[in-house]
Design an enzyme around this catalytic site. Structure first.
Site, PDB file in Angstrom:
ATOM      1  N   GLU A  48       0.862  -1.181   0.000  1.00 24.58           N
ATOM      2  CA  GLU A  48       0.000   0.000   0.000  1.00 24.58           C
ATOM      3  C   GLU A  48       0.900   1.233   0.000  1.00 24.58           C
ATOM      4  OE1 GLU A  48      -3.176   0.540  -0.551  1.00 24.58           O
ATOM      5  OE2 GLU A  48      -3.329  -1.605  -0.937  1.00 24.58           O
ATOM      6  N   SER A  49       0.841   2.016  -1.068  1.00 26.83           N
ATOM      7  CA  SER A  49       1.781   3.130  -1.209  1.00 26.83           C
ATOM      8  C   SER A  49       1.626   4.160  -0.089  1.00 26.83           C
ATOM      9  CB  SER A  49       1.619   3.799  -2.574  1.00 26.83           C
ATOM     10  OG  SER A  49       0.322   4.329  -2.710  1.00 26.83           O
ATOM     11  N   CYS A  79       4.045  -1.646  -8.867  1.00 24.89           N
ATOM     12  CA  CYS A  79       2.744  -1.220  -8.337  1.00 24.89           C
ATOM     13  C   CYS A  79       2.896  -0.067  -7.335  1.00 24.89           C
ATOM     14  CB  CYS A  79       2.015  -2.419  -7.742  1.00 24.89           C
ATOM     15  SG  CYS A  79       0.282  -2.106  -7.388  1.00 24.89           S
ATOM     16  N   ARG A 105      -3.870   6.099  -9.151  1.00 18.79           N
ATOM     17  CA  ARG A 105      -3.920   4.968  -8.214  1.00 18.79           C
ATOM     18  C   ARG A 105      -5.237   4.208  -8.345  1.00 18.79           C
ATOM     19  NH1 ARG A 105      -3.415   6.455  -2.332  1.00 18.79           N
ATOM     20  NH2 ARG A 105      -3.404   4.194  -2.191  1.00 18.79           N
ATOM     21  N   ILE A 134      -3.078  -6.050  -9.297  1.00 23.05           N
ATOM     22  CA  ILE A 134      -3.846  -6.067  -8.057  1.00 23.05           C
ATOM     23  C   ILE A 134      -4.159  -4.624  -7.659  1.00 23.05           C
ATOM     24  CG2 ILE A 134      -3.891  -6.809  -5.632  1.00 23.05           C
ATOM     25  CD1 ILE A 134      -3.538  -9.182  -7.387  1.00 23.05           C
ATOM     26  N   HIS A 170       2.804  -7.205 -11.154  1.00 19.21           N
ATOM     27  CA  HIS A 170       3.650  -7.837 -10.134  1.00 19.21           C
ATOM     28  C   HIS A 170       4.334  -9.093 -10.655  1.00 19.21           C
ATOM     29  CE1 HIS A 170       1.982  -5.504  -6.739  1.00 19.21           C
ATOM     30  NE2 HIS A 170       0.826  -5.604  -7.374  1.00 19.21           N
ATOM     31  N   GLU A 172       6.690 -10.485  -9.338  1.00 24.16           N
ATOM     32  CA  GLU A 172       7.085 -11.271  -8.154  1.00 24.16           C
ATOM     33  C   GLU A 172       5.986 -12.243  -7.721  1.00 24.16           C
ATOM     34  OE1 GLU A 172       6.038  -8.191  -8.055  1.00 24.16           O
ATOM     35  OE2 GLU A 172       5.068  -7.686  -6.151  1.00 24.16           O
TER      36      GLU A 172
END
Lengths: 194, 290
Positions: A48-49, A79, A105, A134, A170, A172
């Site tokens: 969460e930024s 992200c 966002r 996501i 993502h 990852e």
């Protein structure tokens, strides 16, 4: 080479796991000024930024991070990482503000709108890869020095500017390490030219 | 469905290392986001008030949930009663980000949980041990939390449940393949998930701690015990200085392995919520769920 994953919150473990599969890479968790100073490259993970930005400010890591990135340290943001690097964010102020992009966002909506797309990612990878979005952001506009790497339905979801790489998705969270390998190549080239 | 389930587990992965806070108004949600929460849990009353006021506790007013969705950019979760398929369909329809099928609300079904595989929206469920966690995952939960004992401000049950899950995992790790079926029968868990945990050594989904966390040290303790993040319910907005305490708990979770930072953020927080001992409560929420 020593690659750090910013260890505030989010998909830290997943990035470390991917980095560990690449030869000659030492993957470390980085959250103190000492950690950040010792790196050849940094990944800012998904998460969460707002939460990550809050901690970067609270523990006075913002200036050090900006300085290292502006000094040429390669950085890859996934992200939330993309949002943190962006010069501006729709509807709120930017955080590190080092990359000449404007992002939106939660651009696709709520978790119900999260999705996986399959497509090739030239120049990173010519075969189709699963791209996991996501509650993802995308880039709404950018400066001339930004190279657009991937678009989905006219939305920019991967881009590069000098030593900075960002993706809305993502890698990852998949089994593929192509994007990580591409980033490591950026770090290698940066080391050679310094 | 499979792809949707992966995406739902993925969202939980993005919350790791973070704090999810209970909020009852849009204003509280903004305070939580500003303090660094990774998500908020929208509910009508915090567990401490449900405990005090009694009565049937239900899903919140959708209007309130929508006002919170508008107020913040972080994920918005909301609770439904155990087995209440319709409350879950309502939350899916208004596009909440996550549903907590929660023992804190009054159960709607005393025999069955929701078949969560029938939904696109992700679910988090409570568990006290590995068997319970794997039953919920078998039903389609994409995230687990320890139950603890909500609304008490007493961390003892969260510790008990976290330690129990760790112990159960260690125990099946050492078993022969022949022993695993008996273990699955014993703990009432799907065999394929028992096999998977025995092989991988951890739950197949993200696991947060919940139920009774009231201080930064409580939150850091749960991280030390190996959970992926924490839920804080009544602990924040039932304390004297919610904003400061919320920030302190977020910092303590990020730096859970640095006692000096936990010490620093624990200073001058004002009164915590009033705690309740386990032998003083008349309703054990953790016992709800089957």
């Amino acid at each position: 080479m020593r690659i750090g994953v910013l260890d505030i919150q989010g998909s830290v473990e997943e990035h470390i796991h991917h980095l560990q599969q690449i030869p000659d890479v030492e993957a470390v968790r980085a959250k103190t000024p000492a950690d950040l100073s010792s790196l050849d490259g940094l990944i800012i993970p998904g998460g969460e930024s707002t939460a990550i930005a809050k901690m970067l400010h609270a523990f006075k890591l913002v200036d050090l991070l900006k300085e290292r990135i502006q000094d040429g340290m390669p950085v890859y943001g996934t992200c939330a990482g993309m949002i943190l690097l962006a010069d501006s964010i729709e509807g709120e102020s930017g955080h590190l503000g080092v990359m000449d992009i404007r992002v939106k966002r939660n651009a696709y909506g709520s978790q119900m709108d999260s999705f996986i797309a399959e497509l090739p990612l030239p120049p990173i990878c010519d075969r189709a890869l699963p791209l996991v979005f996501i509650r993802a952001p995308y880039i709404v506009s950018h400066g001339d020095s930004v190279q657009v790497l991937t678009m989905i339905e006219h939305k920019i979801v991967a881009a590069k500017q000098d030593n900075m790489l960002v993706t809305s998705f993502h890698p990852e969270l998949t089994e593929h390490t192509d994007v990580h390998r591409y980033f490591i190549q950026m770090v290698r080239e940066s080391k050679q030219s310094h | 469905m499979n792809q949707r389930y992966e995406l739902n587990k993925n969202l939980a992965q993005m919350l790791k290392g973070g704090v999810i806070m209970d909020v009852v108004t849009a204003e509280q949600a903004r305070i939580a986001e500003e303090a660094g929460a990774v998500a908020v849990m929208a509910l009508e009353r915090v567990p401490a008030d449900i405990r005090k006021d009694g009565g049937v506790a239900r899903m919140s007013d959708p209007k309130m949930i929508k006002s919170i969705q508008e107020a913040v950019s972080i994920p918005v979760m909301a609770k439904v009663r155990i087995g209440h398929i319709m409350e879950a369909k309502v939350l899916e329809a208004i596009k909440a980000d996550y549903i907590d099928e929660s023992e804190v609300l009054t159960p709607a079904d005393e025999e069955y949980h929701i078949d969560k595989r029938a939904f696109a929206i992700p679910f988090v469920c409570g568990a006290r041990n590995l068997g319970e966690a794997l039953r919920r995952i078998g039903e389609g939960a994409s995230m687990i939390r320890t139950k603890g004992e909500a609304g008490t401000g007493n961390v003892v049950e969260a510790v008990r449940h976290m330690r129990q899950i760790n112990k159960d995992i260690r125990s099946i790790r050492t078993m022969d393949s022949e022993e695993l079926m008996s273990a699955a029968k014993e703990m009432g868990a799907p065999f394929h998930l028992v096999e998977q945990v025995a092989k991988e050594g951890h739950l197949p989904v993200v696991n947060f701690a919940a139920g009774g966390i009231a201080t930064p040290a409580d939150a850091a303790l749960m991280m030390q015990l190996g959970c992926d993040g924490v839920f804080v319910g009544s602990g924040i907005f039932k304390s004297a200085n919610p904003k400061k305490r919320a920030e302190a708990i977020v910092k303590a979770v990020t730096y859970f392995n640095d006692p000096l930072i936990v010490a620093e953020v624990s200073e001058d927080l004002g009164e915590p919520m009033v705690g309740i001992n386990m032998d003083e409560i008349n309703q054990v929420y953790a016992a709800r769920g089957w």
